[in-house]
Design a protein around this motif. Structure first.
Motif, short mmCIF file in Angstrom:
data_model
loop_
_atom_site.label_atom_id
_atom_site.label_comp_id
_atom_site.label_asym_id
_atom_site.label_seq_id
_atom_site.Cartn_x
_atom_site.Cartn_y
_atom_site.Cartn_z
N GLY A 54 0.85 -1.18 0.00
CA GLY A 54 0.00 0.00 0.00
C GLY A 54 0.88 1.23 0.00
N PRO A 55 0.29 2.43 0.03
CA PRO A 55 1.11 3.65 0.02
C PRO A 55 2.05 3.70 1.21
CG PRO A 55 -1.26 4.15 0.16
CD PRO A 55 -1.15 2.69 0.14
N ILE A 56 3.28 4.12 0.95
CA ILE A 56 4.29 4.20 2.01
C ILE A 56 4.70 5.66 2.16
CG2 ILE A 56 6.68 3.61 2.57
CD1 ILE A 56 6.24 0.98 1.17
N TYR A 57 4.66 6.16 3.37
CA TYR A 57 5.05 7.55 3.60
C TYR A 57 5.80 7.64 4.92
CZ TYR A 57 0.56 6.95 5.89
OH TYR A 57 -0.46 6.45 6.63
N VAL A 58 6.40 8.77 5.18
CA VAL A 58 7.13 8.96 6.44
C VAL A 58 6.13 9.42 7.49
CG1 VAL A 58 8.87 10.34 7.63
CG2 VAL A 58 9.36 9.39 5.36
N ASP A 59 6.10 8.70 8.59
CA ASP A 59 5.09 8.98 9.60
C ASP A 59 5.75 9.05 10.98
OD1 ASP A 59 2.88 9.25 11.12
OD2 ASP A 59 2.07 7.26 10.74
N PHE A 60 5.86 10.25 11.51
CA PHE A 60 6.42 10.40 12.86
C PHE A 60 5.32 10.53 13.92
CE2 PHE A 60 9.87 12.47 10.23
CZ PHE A 60 10.77 11.42 10.37
N TYR A 168 25.92 8.03 12.80
CA TYR A 168 25.16 6.78 12.81
C TYR A 168 24.94 6.34 11.36
CZ TYR A 168 21.25 3.61 13.55
OH TYR A 168 20.43 2.51 13.55
N LEU A 169 25.19 5.06 11.10
CA LEU A 169 25.02 4.53 9.74
C LEU A 169 24.15 3.28 9.76
CD1 LEU A 169 28.81 4.53 8.63
CD2 LEU A 169 27.17 6.39 8.39
N ASP A 170 23.24 3.20 8.83
CA ASP A 170 22.41 2.00 8.66
C ASP A 170 22.25 1.76 7.16
OD1 ASP A 170 20.53 -0.05 8.74
OD2 ASP A 170 18.86 1.27 9.29
N PRO A 171 23.37 1.42 6.49
CA PRO A 171 23.25 1.21 5.04
C PRO A 171 22.45 -0.05 4.75
CG PRO A 171 25.51 0.79 5.77
CD PRO A 171 24.73 1.18 6.98
N MET A 172 21.86 -0.08 3.57
CA MET A 172 21.11 -1.27 3.16
C MET A 172 22.09 -2.44 3.08
SD MET A 172 17.95 -0.05 1.72
CE MET A 172 18.38 0.85 0.26
N TYR A 173 21.71 -3.53 3.68
CA TYR A 173 22.61 -4.68 3.69
C TYR A 173 22.52 -5.38 2.34
CZ TYR A 173 25.11 -8.67 5.52
OH TYR A 173 26.04 -9.64 5.74
N PRO A 174 23.67 -5.56 1.62
CA PRO A 174 23.57 -6.01 0.24
C PRO A 174 23.14 -7.46 0.03
CG PRO A 174 25.87 -5.68 0.85
CD PRO A 174 25.03 -5.23 2.01
N GLU A 175 23.40 -8.35 0.97
CA GLU A 175 23.05 -9.75 0.71
C GLU A 175 21.55 -9.91 0.61
OE1 GLU A 175 24.85 -12.49 3.44
OE2 GLU A 175 26.80 -11.62 2.98
N LYS A 176 21.15 -10.73 -0.40
CA LYS A 176 19.71 -10.94 -0.57
C LYS A 176 19.19 -11.80 0.56
CE LYS A 176 18.62 -10.06 -5.23
NZ LYS A 176 19.62 -10.18 -6.25
N LYS A 177 18.09 -11.34 1.17
CA LYS A 177 17.46 -12.18 2.19
C LYS A 177 16.20 -12.77 1.57
CE LYS A 177 18.27 -9.05 5.98
NZ LYS A 177 17.45 -8.39 6.96
N LYS A 178 15.65 -13.78 2.20
CA LYS A 178 14.37 -14.30 1.71
C LYS A 178 13.36 -13.16 1.72
CE LYS A 178 14.91 -18.81 3.64
NZ LYS A 178 15.13 -18.96 5.06
N ALA A 179 12.57 -13.08 0.64
CA ALA A 179 11.65 -11.95 0.50
C ALA A 179 10.85 -11.70 1.78
CB ALA A 179 10.71 -12.20 -0.66
N ALA A 180 10.36 -12.77 2.41
CA ALA A 180 9.48 -12.60 3.56
C ALA A 180 10.23 -11.97 4.74
CB ALA A 180 8.90 -13.94 3.98
N LYS A 183 11.09 -6.49 5.43
CA LYS A 183 9.79 -5.85 5.56
C LYS A 183 9.43 -5.12 4.27
CE LYS A 183 9.71 -5.46 10.50
NZ LYS A 183 11.07 -5.36 11.03
N LYS A 184 8.12 -5.02 4.03
CA LYS A 184 7.63 -4.45 2.76
C LYS A 184 8.23 -3.08 2.47
CE LYS A 184 3.03 -6.09 2.76
NZ LYS A 184 1.78 -5.59 3.29
N GLU A 185 8.25 -2.22 3.49
CA GLU A 185 8.74 -0.86 3.26
C GLU A 185 10.21 -0.87 2.86
OE1 GLU A 185 7.67 -0.63 6.95
OE2 GLU A 185 5.79 0.46 6.73
N MET A 186 10.97 -1.78 3.49
CA MET A 186 12.40 -1.86 3.14
C MET A 186 12.57 -2.38 1.71
SD MET A 186 14.62 -0.60 4.92
CE MET A 186 14.37 0.33 6.39
N ARG A 187 11.67 -3.30 1.30
CA ARG A 187 11.76 -3.80 -0.08
C ARG A 187 11.52 -2.66 -1.07
NH1 ARG A 187 8.94 -8.62 1.30
NH2 ARG A 187 7.06 -7.98 0.21
#
Ligand SMILES: C[S@@+](CC[C@H](N)C(=O)[O-])C[C@H]1O[C@@H](n2cnc3c(N)ncnc32)[C@H](O)[C@@H]1O
Length: 249
Positions: A54-60, A168-180, A183-187
């Protein structure tokens, strides 16, 4: 990147200049919708639309971030300990991989001033929109006032920045994980921004600029970023924070 990104047609006239200036096609100009990501308005929020979610937005204001603000464990939670927060210490932090701004919001809600850097112009526009909406909420306006966003590549931006206590760093981890497992937003973020293949350069840029420490978030079991040896780590069930000490608090 194989994904095509287009502007959702309804509400086009109100799309922020920062997105219009990217010269993205309109949804109506795209023939195939394979892997298509759209950016546009959803109930007055700038959002990403994909065929995966569904739509993904930034929500604080609501959802996960609000829950974590109330029940996340305050300064005892692993992220806060990793950054070095204590009852007396609220360091200024550069979050050089802002993403949805969730970690930044946690740190700001615990009293840190946080400068977010995000290189995806679309993600940065979503963050700006999330900050603008949240600034109108009395309950969290003081937290939002401690947060700011810069749309830039942090590797170059850090060279120009003033030295700061913690990076602080949280780069996207390059190794492919199982799709499930992702999380959807990270995908969708991975689809938008692609993998972060330059984390080694980013870590070095951070180590050159931070005064007290650099903290890197990694999935549990993942290798640390190549290069300098990690000094200590703090683990939570799915996450590990690698700490590079530069100077004691
Ligand atoms: C895994 S997400 C971060 C999620 C974030 N910690 C949160 O709480 O929402 C990684 C983000 O960092 C951004 N990024 C990666 N490398 C970057 C760099 N060198 N400069 C700026 N942004 C970067 C990516 O575009 C992506 O949006």
């Amino acid at each position: 990147m194989s994904t095509e990104i287009a502007i959702k047609v309804d509400g086009y006239s109100d799309i922020p200049e920062s997105i219009k200036s990217l010269g993205l096609p309109l949804e109506s100009e795209i023939e195939s919708d394979k892997g298509l990501l759209l950016v546009g308005w959803h109930q007055d929020k700038l959002a990403l639309f994909s065929d995966q979610s569904g739509p993904i937005y930034v929500d604080f204001v609501e959802g996960k971030v609000a829950h974590r603000r109330q029940f996340g464990g305050g300064k005892k939670q692993p992220l806060a300990r990793a950054v070095g927060l204590s009852s007396k210490v609220n360091p200024t932090v550069i979050d050089a991989t802002a993403g949805f701004g969730r970690d930044s919001f946690v740190l700001a809600s615990l009293g840190c001033k946080v400068v977010m850097i995000e290189r995806s112009p679309i993600m940065a526009a979503l963050l700006k929109d999330g900050l603008d909406r949240a600034a109108k909420e009395v309950e969290i306006a003081d937290i939002i006032a401690r947060m700011s966003i810069i749309n830039a590549d942090a590797i170059t931006q850090l060279e120009e920045s003033e030295a700061v206590q913690v990076i602080y760093l949280d780069p996207m981890y390059p190794e492919k994980k199982k799709a499930a497992a992702v999380k959807k937003e990270m995908r969708v973020l991975q689809q938008l921004a692609g993998p972060d293949l330059d984390s080694v350069l980013l870590l070095n840029a951070a180590l050159n600029k931070a005064i007290k420490r650099v903290v890197v978030k990694r999935p549990k079991g993942a290798k640390p970023i190549e290069g300098r040896k990690v000094n200590s780590e703090i683990s939570s069930p799915n996450t590990r924070y690698d700490i590079y000490n530069l100077e004691a608090f």
